[in-house]
Structures are given as structure tokens and as C-alpha cells.
Motif scaffolding. Structure first.
Motif, PDB file in Angstrom:
ATOM      1  N   ASP A   1      28.630  36.447  32.368  1.00 49.54           N
ATOM      2  CA  ASP A   1      28.790  35.035  32.718  1.00 49.54           C
ATOM      3  C   ASP A   1      29.598  34.906  34.007  1.00 49.54           C
ATOM      4  O   ASP A   1      30.813  35.151  34.014  1.00 49.54           O
ATOM      5  N   PRO A   2      28.964  34.506  35.116  1.00 49.22           N
ATOM      6  CA  PRO A   2      29.701  34.391  36.375  1.00 49.22           C
ATOM      7  C   PRO A   2      30.676  33.220  36.384  1.00 49.22           C
ATOM      8  O   PRO A   2      31.556  33.151  37.255  1.00 49.22           O
ATOM      9  N   GLN A   3      30.543  32.306  35.430  1.00 49.54           N
ATOM     10  CA  GLN A   3      31.433  31.152  35.360  1.00 49.54           C
ATOM     11  C   GLN A   3      32.678  31.429  34.509  1.00 49.54           C
ATOM     12  O   GLN A   3      33.610  30.618  34.496  1.00 49.54           O
ATOM     13  N   ALA A   4      32.677  32.539  33.800  1.00 52.20           N
ATOM     14  CA  ALA A   4      33.834  32.868  32.961  1.00 52.20           C
ATOM     15  C   ALA A   4      34.981  33.376  33.827  1.00 52.20           C
ATOM     16  O   ALA A   4      34.826  33.635  35.027  1.00 52.20           O
ATOM     17  N   ARG A   5      36.134  33.500  33.205  1.00 59.03           N
ATOM     18  CA  ARG A   5      37.262  34.133  33.863  1.00 59.03           C
ATOM     19  C   ARG A   5      37.861  35.156  32.912  1.00 59.03           C
ATOM     20  O   ARG A   5      38.019  34.887  31.714  1.00 59.03           O
ATOM     21  N   THR A   6      38.165  36.335  33.432  1.00 60.07           N
ATOM     22  CA  THR A   6      38.726  37.416  32.627  1.00 60.07           C
ATOM     23  C   THR A   6      40.155  37.694  33.074  1.00 60.07           C
ATOM     24  O   THR A   6      40.382  38.022  34.251  1.00 60.07           O
TER      25      THR A   6
END
Length: 471
Positions: free
Chosen positions: A406-411
Motif C-alpha cells: 500500500d503506497p498510501q500507508a506509513r510504516t
């Protein structure tokens, strides 16, 4: 079980396309254009699960070609077992590891391999294979190299460092390379001038220079570049292919690139720590904190430009693969073995859970493309070490090792949230603009939105073929 992954952008080593991925059992059976219902309609009655990947990337499961689970080192053992380490890898989107079975001097190669099979069997969450470390080159071990190729062990690691432990001299290396040239296997090399390093270490300790930063200062880039050049020359003499592991010095990679430019079968690997971390910022942390980042080859000085140059060599293709050299040790009771003597700090950093994320940040930062991300983390390591096309690419017939990213997630990376068996994180506080959403291993969902759904024993041993780059 039949699964349809629908609506995602499928990324391969050369292209990215909006495709639906149809999985039957453990294999990918078809890639469908969006709206193409012909095949899906025929199988509609048997599709048991539909996974919506709209707005997300669909990439092959990561292949980490350099890990050390349970490795004995410096009077202790790497803190991740095959169970904890492969579970952590799964959380990070890696679905295959290639670990190193160890033969020490005086031990039969086959006994070392058998010990690693015993460690891993029934414990892995993802599929696994082995390289073989040759710790004592002699007639018996050379014969074993030929025998092991037929058992799916098609790469052998030698060390130009660690005299008295794993070290091989030039004559031994030459003989092992001659054997590899004959049986088609790959020689992997830890390229550092170990005898020179030992002198520098002894001199530093005699001067009272005992803190972790001296681990890096006593392994200067010249010791890596010199050993890299020497390994390449021996490979040229014998005609053996050569893969140099964990490259950290820009000068060493420049030497590698020159040999590649002349058409020689030499390949280079780097690791996330050499792309992001440095001698000044991590290894020189106050007090004994720098021990968390002691690894070999060492972190290099940012002011000398090593990190930027390694990214450039990833773009040019002179560095072929990014692996982790995952060899974790806890700070308490393990790294602390080196308090007062940096040479006794167990060498290793834990990164198996973070490789895919850290390299994706390179995409976000404009350092590499999406397709290059997949190429260096998935496809090339699978091809390099005889696992392709079963692993490393989303194509019909391949294992259904699939990551929905998911490119919209943040890790957010932290010891509080990681799954590796460590009491600290080398990546504490790192923020990644993207994140793993779902991971499938051979068609089975093993991670979903942070929840682990896998199990020890799901992972299978992989008998590898010869490298795709040599056949």
C-alpha cells in the motif's frame, strides 16, 4: 483454494500493469486484464476468495538471499531462530530466504549442512534454501562441493576475513573457484583483507581505542577494495563466477564495475545498512551505543559519499541485489560482550523485516524506480541463485508468493513494533511512506494488515538450480 487478487498494479522487473492475478492452490495460473471476465467467469464457481488490491501495488514476494539465523559468532548465537526470523521476514513482505549453512575447519561439509537442515526443518513460516559456507578448503570439502550441487546447494561462500575462524588463503580460494568453474556453482565472497585488519585491530586496542567506532576505523575501505580486486583476479584466472556479498565501500564497487565492464561474470550485493546508515551517525554514537551497528563490512563515512554512490551503482546495475545479511544480536548480554574491546562485539544487524520497506523508500525518494525495486529485491536474487521462475516474479506457473503493498500507508519502525527477536532496532524511528498490506506464501495468506496468519512449518526447503546468469 482459488484466489483472485483484483484491481492492483502488478509490478515486475521491467513493467507495471493493471492486472488481476488468479491463483489456484499454490501457483499463479493467469494474469487477467481488468474487465476480462472470460477465464474468471469459467472459474467463478471455484474462486473462494477475492482480495481487493485497488490503489495498491501487487509485487512478488521478496527473496532475501543473505540471512544468518541461529549463526554461532563471537561466543554467542544470532538471536533469531528460523521460526522467529522467518515470521519477521513475512511481516516485511519477504517470502523466501537463503540462509548459510556453516562448515568450520575440521568439520565435514555435509555435517554442517545437516545441522542447518535440522535447525530449519518444521520451523519456517516461509520457504527457505541454503548456501554453504566452506570454512576449511581441502580435498574433502572440494569433493563435497560437487556432491552438494546435486542436492540443490549451488552456491558456496568463502571468507578473506576472520583468520582462525572462516578464513581461506588465496591458494584455497583458487582451488574452490576451480571446482565451482567445473560444476557450475556460484562462489560468494566476503571480501576484506582479514590479516591486515587483524593487525590494525591489535594496534588500535594497544592504543586504548576500544569503543565501537574503531570497528569501522580498523576496517578501512582499502581493505575491502583490495580484497575485492584480489577476488576478481582469482575468478578471472579460474573462470569461476563471483558474487561479492555486503559491499559497502564505493571504491570496491568501482573495481567491481570495471570488471563487469570488461564482461566478467562478477556480481555485487549491498545491504540496507550501507545505503542509509553511517560511521558518523550510528557507529560513533555516544558511549557503547554504537555497538548496535557493528557489522562487517562496516558502516562507511557519509562525508566520503559511500551511501550516495551505492544508490547510483544500484541504478546502473553494477550492484545487482540488495540483501540484508540479517544477523541479529541483542544489545544486552550479546553486543555487551564487547564492552571495553570492540573486537569482541558480535558482528551483525537485524533487517530481514525491513528490507522491502527501506528499498521502497528509495522509490519514494526518486533514487530507484518501482520496477528496479522489484528487480533488486525479488527477481534478480531469484535468478541469481537458481530459484526463478518459481520465485521472484508474478507469472503463470510461479509460486503464488505475492505481496500487496500500500503506497498510501506509513510504516514506523521501532523495537516496540518489530517482530525480530531483538531488544533494539537498528532502524529505530525510521518512517517509510508505504507499507505491507497482505502477504501470500504459496497461495496462503500469512500476513494481513499486520496480523500474522501463518504457522511454523509452512515453509518448505527449496532445492536450487544453477544461476540463471550462468546457464
Amino acid at each position: 483454494m482459488t484466489t483472485l487478487i483484483r484491481g492492483g498494479l502488478v509490478i515486475g522487473p521491467v513493467s507495471a500493469q493493471h492486472l488481476d492475478v488468479l491463483i489456484d492452490g499454490e501457483r499463479i495460473v493467469a494474469l487477467l486484464a481488468p474487465g476480462d471476465t472470460s477465464l474468471a467467469a469459467d472459474l467463478a464457481s471455484s474462486v473462494e476468495e477475492v482480495i481487493d488490491a485497488t490503489g495498491k501495488y501487487v509485487v512478488p514476494g521478496g527473496v532475501d538471499a543473505h540471512t544468518h539465523m541461529e549463526l554461532p559468532f563471537g561466543g554467542t548465537f544470532a538471536s533469531d531462530t528460523f521460526e522467529t526470523g522467518t515470521r519477521a521476514a513475512a511481516h516485511g513482505g519477504t517470502t523466501t530466504i537463503v540462509d548459510f549453512a556453516v562448515q568450520r575447519a575440521g568439520e565435514r561439509v555435509q555435517d554442517g549442512l545437516a545441522a542447518w537442515h535440522e535447525k530449519a526443518r518444521g520451523n519456517c513460516a516461509i520457504d527457505y534454501a541454503f548456501h554453504q559456507i566452506i570454512g576449511g578448503v581441502d580435498e574433502e570439502s572440494l569433493k563435497a562441493m560437487d556432491e552438494l550441487v546435486s542436492e540443490g546447494i549451488t552456491s558456496f561462500k568463502l571468507f578473506m576475513a576472520y583468520p582462525g575462524v572462516f578464513y581461506s588463503d588465496d591458494g584455497q580460494i583458487l582451488r574452490a573457484m576451480q571446482t565451482a568453474a567445473g560444476n557450475g556453482s556460484m562462489i560468494m565472497m566476503h571480501a576484506e583483507n582479514g590479516t591486515a585488519i587483524d593487525v590494525l585491530v591489535a594496534q588500535a586496542l594497544a592504543r586504548g581505542e576500544t569503543s565501537p567506532r574503531y570497528h569501522g576505523l580498523t576496517r578501512p575501505w582499502e581493505t575491502e577494495e583490495e580484497a575485492t580486486h584480489r577476488a576478481i583476479m582469482l575468478a578471472r584466472i579460474t573462470g569461476a563466477p563471483l558474487y561479492i556479498v555486503h559491499m559497502s565501500a564505493k571504491q570496491a564497487v568501482e573495481t567491481l564495475a570495471a570488471a563487469r565492464g570488461e564482461g566478467w561474470n562478477v556480481f555485487g550485493e549491498t545491504c540496507p545498512q550501507y545505503l542509509y546508515l553511517s560511521l558518523e551517525e550510528q557507529l560513533s554514537a555516544p558511549g557503547f551505543e554504537g555497538a548496535k551497528w557493528v557489522c562487517s563490512t562496516p558502516l562507511r563515512a557519509r562525508q566520503e559519499g559511500h551511501q550516495d554512490e551505492l544508490w547510483r551503482y544500484l541504478r546502473t546495475g553494477d550492484l545487482s541485489v540488495v540483501s540484508t545479511d540479517h544477523c541479529p544480536f541483542c544489545f544486552k548480554e550479546q553486543k555487551e560482550l564487547g564492552v571495553g574491546d570492540f573486537s569482541k562485539i558480535p558482528n551483525g544487524i537485524g533487517s530481514v523485516e525491513h528490507r522491502m520497506d527501506l528499498l521502497y523508500q528509495g522509490v519514494v525518494d526518486g533514487r530507484i524506480s518501482l520496477t528496479r525495486w522489484v528487480e533488486i529485491c525479488c527477481t534478480t536474487p531469484a535468478r541469481m541463485f537458481g530459484l526463478h521462475p518459481k520465485k521472484g516474479e508474478i507469472v503463470p506457473g510461479a509460486d503464488a508468493d505475492v505481496v500487496i503493498y500500500d503506497p498510501q500507508a506509513r510504516t514506523h519502525i521501532s523495537v516496540e513494533t518489530h517482530h525480530m527477536n531483538m531488544d533494539h532496532s537498528a532502524w529505530e524511528g525510521y518512517e517509510i511512506a508505504g507499507g505491507v498490506d497482505t502477504v501470500l506464501s504459496r497461495g496462503r495468506v500469512i500476513v494481513q494488515k499486520g496480523d500474522y496468519l501463518g504457522s511454523a512449518g509452512h515453509g518448505q526447503f527449496l532445492r536450487r538450480g544453477l544461476s540463471s546468469y550462468l546457464t
